[in-house]
Design an enzyme around this catalytic site. Structure first.
Site, short mmCIF file in Angstrom:
data_model
loop_
_atom_site.label_atom_id
_atom_site.label_comp_id
_atom_site.label_asym_id
_atom_site.label_seq_id
_atom_site.Cartn_x
_atom_site.Cartn_y
_atom_site.Cartn_z
N LYS A 156 0.85 -1.18 0.00
CA LYS A 156 0.00 0.00 0.00
C LYS A 156 0.89 1.25 0.00
O LYS A 156 2.06 1.14 0.37
CB LYS A 156 -0.95 -0.01 1.20
CG LYS A 156 -0.30 0.36 2.54
CD LYS A 156 -1.36 0.51 3.60
CE LYS A 156 -0.80 1.01 4.90
NZ LYS A 156 -0.47 2.44 4.93
N ASP A 185 -1.58 -6.37 2.75
CA ASP A 185 -1.98 -5.55 3.89
C ASP A 185 -1.51 -6.32 5.12
O ASP A 185 -2.10 -7.34 5.49
CB ASP A 185 -3.50 -5.35 3.93
CG ASP A 185 -3.94 -4.40 5.04
OD1 ASP A 185 -3.25 -4.36 6.08
OD2 ASP A 185 -4.96 -3.71 4.88
N HIS A 186 -0.42 -5.86 5.75
CA HIS A 186 0.20 -6.67 6.79
C HIS A 186 -0.72 -6.89 7.99
O HIS A 186 -0.52 -7.83 8.76
CB HIS A 186 1.54 -6.06 7.23
CG HIS A 186 1.42 -4.75 7.93
ND1 HIS A 186 1.47 -3.54 7.26
CD2 HIS A 186 1.27 -4.45 9.23
CE1 HIS A 186 1.35 -2.56 8.14
NE2 HIS A 186 1.23 -3.08 9.33
N LYS A 190 -1.71 -10.77 10.58
CA LYS A 190 -1.58 -10.94 12.03
C LYS A 190 -2.43 -12.10 12.52
O LYS A 190 -3.58 -12.27 12.11
CB LYS A 190 -1.96 -9.64 12.75
CG LYS A 190 -0.99 -8.49 12.45
CD LYS A 190 -1.36 -7.23 13.19
CE LYS A 190 -0.44 -6.08 12.82
NZ LYS A 190 0.95 -6.30 13.25
N GLU A 224 -1.36 4.66 17.98
CA GLU A 224 0.10 4.64 18.01
C GLU A 224 0.57 5.67 19.03
O GLU A 224 0.03 6.77 19.10
CB GLU A 224 0.68 4.95 16.64
CG GLU A 224 0.30 3.95 15.56
CD GLU A 224 0.90 4.31 14.21
OE1 GLU A 224 2.13 4.45 14.13
OE2 GLU A 224 0.13 4.48 13.26
N ASP A 243 -3.81 6.62 5.45
CA ASP A 243 -2.73 5.75 5.94
C ASP A 243 -3.24 4.53 6.68
O ASP A 243 -2.66 3.46 6.59
CB ASP A 243 -1.80 6.57 6.85
CG ASP A 243 -0.57 5.78 7.28
OD1 ASP A 243 0.09 5.20 6.41
OD2 ASP A 243 -0.27 5.75 8.49
N HIS A 248 -6.29 -0.73 6.49
CA HIS A 248 -6.20 -1.65 7.62
C HIS A 248 -7.51 -1.78 8.39
O HIS A 248 -7.98 -2.88 8.66
CB HIS A 248 -5.12 -1.18 8.60
CG HIS A 248 -3.75 -1.08 8.00
ND1 HIS A 248 -3.27 -1.98 7.08
CD2 HIS A 248 -2.75 -0.18 8.21
CE1 HIS A 248 -2.05 -1.64 6.74
NE2 HIS A 248 -1.71 -0.56 7.41
#
Length: 511
Positions: A156, A185-186, A190, A224, A243, A248
């Site tokens: 992305k 898309d990391h 997960k 974050e 972002d 996500h």
């Protein structure tokens, strides 16, 4: 990690001298190699403008492995054996004629690896280069699947808005088929994200309750603790909406809200996720201020240390209106979720780093027990923690010891850290493994990417067309602007305030 059938292959990493390759990709590949999850023969060919020999590239990547791979996996002998499979090719990726040299190098390596021209291309390059590199690979005959499979992984952002996402998909599909394109898309890699599917569809105690009749609202948080740091140049053009939320967090929403797929097949799962995106209620530009709150962190002091405001970060416009925080209320207009609000928030410089999905079940219709503080019992909560302290927490009412029927809320939890003997794979480790075997379940499909952009486009348009829509300031280290709390308070709800520890909440525990 499940071992799937694999064929020998060569992984070609464009942009191999960059930070992503050194910090994430090569350590993930080494982890797989150490656990014997790689095919018997494989090759990794780094491609870039930097003039490096094979030996120099191996030495640099070995340093990344020793720094970022699990310490228990790292020993000099294994790292050296792994590094022997690494190669480097210097070329100008913007020059189409250089791809003939790449083709020759791959044909030579294919003889050594015996991979039947199975090539996996990883684009660790700026998005504006995706289409031109794909075109050059096609014209060099390196996209054709004759003689072996060819697959393409792209990072992305997949476009900057709806129009650019559609254009990018059209350009890529001129040179590669949809089944060859893996949009990574990391977050989907997960372990806890995948476990949402298992929690819902393999447990009969949850799925019958997973609808508007029993669920009052759902909240998704991704926070974050750090500011933008060295990413200010990128962040000024992106912001929190592009972002994090468009990709996500909407992916998390889709997994939490999707209908049961007919099987665990990639297309079956991705079809149901697409239906969620298409069912999201589209906002008009006039509705955006009512349903979306944007914020930007201001200066503050955290534990005695001064924290910069976003506008004071290096590379940021002093008058910037880029959002570092966004909160949203949205609805899914289908039979299962009609009338159930979903609240999403994400931001930088918040009290802690945490990502979780919280399902709030409706309270009992007739409440006969009182809590210790005199308030009647509230609804149950299911907390699915993505990171950190990965796990699941179920909160329910229990009698307080002593006289009378006073009820308090307690938690029953499972943590992945309790599985000490099992290695929890890194997201890139899992996603790379899936691509090697042709499993696209955890990758985004082109039509889904376009659907998520189509949903957020009115928000982008409203912010662009109406500069009067405020960007609320919030002190760095707080949970965002108070207007984000008002978004839920208007409906009689409040955010769950999480901590690093899964079972601690409802306090500013990080400050």
């Amino acid at each position: 990690m499940e071992i799937k059938e694999q064929k020998n292959f060569i992984l070609v990493i464009f942009g191999a001298s960059g930070d992503l390759t050194w910090r994430k990709l090569i350590p993930a590949l080494y982890d797989m190699y150490y656990q014997k999850l790689m095919p018997e023969q494989f090759g990794i060919l780094g491609v870039g403008r930097a003039s490096l020999t094979d030996g120099e590239f191996r030495d640099k990547m070995a340093g990344g492995v020793k720094q970022f791979a699990p310490a228990s996996f790292v020993n000099d002998e294994s790292v050296e054996r792994f590094a022997a499979n690494l190669h480097y090719h210097t070329m100008d990726t913007n020059n189409p004629t250089d791809y003939e040299g790449l083709k020759t190098r791959l044909e030579s390596l294919s003889q050594t690896v015996a991979c039947d021209a199975n090539y996996l291309y990883y684009f660790a390059i700026p998005p504006f280069m995706y289409a031109s590199v794909a075109e050059s690979l096609h014209h060099a005959g390196l996209a054709c699947q004759t003689g072996g499979w060819k697959r393409l992984i792209i990072e992305k952002p997949f476009g900057h808005d709806y129009a650019s996402a559609v254009q990018l998909n059209r350009e890529l599909l001129r040179y590669f088929d949809e089944e060859q394109i893996y949009r990574i898309d990391h977050y989907l890699g997960k372990e806890t994200v995948q476990n949402m599917l298992v929690t819902r569809f393999s447990n009969s105690i949850f799925e019958p309750l997973w609808n508007r009749n029993y669920i009052e609202y759902v909240e998704i948080t991704s926070s974050e603790a750090l500011g933008v740091g060295s990413r200010a140049g990128y962040y000024e053009t992106a912001g929190a909406l592009r972002d994090m939320l468009q990709n996500h967090l909407l992916q998390l929403l889709a997994i939490a809200a999707m209908e049961p797929p007919v099987s665990s097949d990639a297309n079956a799962i991705r079809n149901e996720m697409l239906k969620v995106f298409l069912s999201l209620r589209r906002m008009t530009t006039e509705q955006v201020p009512e349903y979306v709150v944007r914020g930007q962190y201001t200066s503050s002091t955290i534990r005695g240390v001064a924290q910069k405001a976003y506008r004071d970060e290096q590379g940021v416009d002093p008058a910037s209106k880029t959002e570092t925080f966004v909160a949203m209320k949205c609805f899914i207009d289908n039979w299962r979720w009609s009338g159930v609000p979903f609240y999403i928030r994400t931001g930088k410089c918040l009290p802690t780093r945490v990502t979780e999905v919280v399902v709030h079940f409706r309270p009992n219709p007739h409440r006969i027990f009182a809590r210790k503080n005199g308030i009647e019992n509230i609804g149950n909560q299911l907390v699915i923690r993505i990171q950190p302290d990965e796990g699941i927490l179920l909160k329910f009412g229990m009698k307080v010891p002593g006289a009378g029927f006073h009820v308090d809320q307690v938690g029953m939890d499972f943590r992945y850290s309790s599985l000490d003997e099992r290695h929890i794979p890194d997201a890139y480790e899992r996603l790379l493994s899936d691509c090697m075997t042709g499993d696209a379940t955890l990758y985004q499909r082109g039509d889904a990417v376009e659907a998520t952009w189509q949903f957020v486009q009115p928000i982008l348009d409203a912010w662009h067309e109406n500069p009067a829509i405020p960007v609320y300031g919030y002190p760095a280290g707080s949970w965002g602007p108070e207007q984000a709390d008002a978004l839920l308070a208007a409906d009689g709800y409040e955010w769950r305030y999480p901590c690093k520890n899964l079972t601690s909440d409802n306090s500013y525990c990080e400050l």
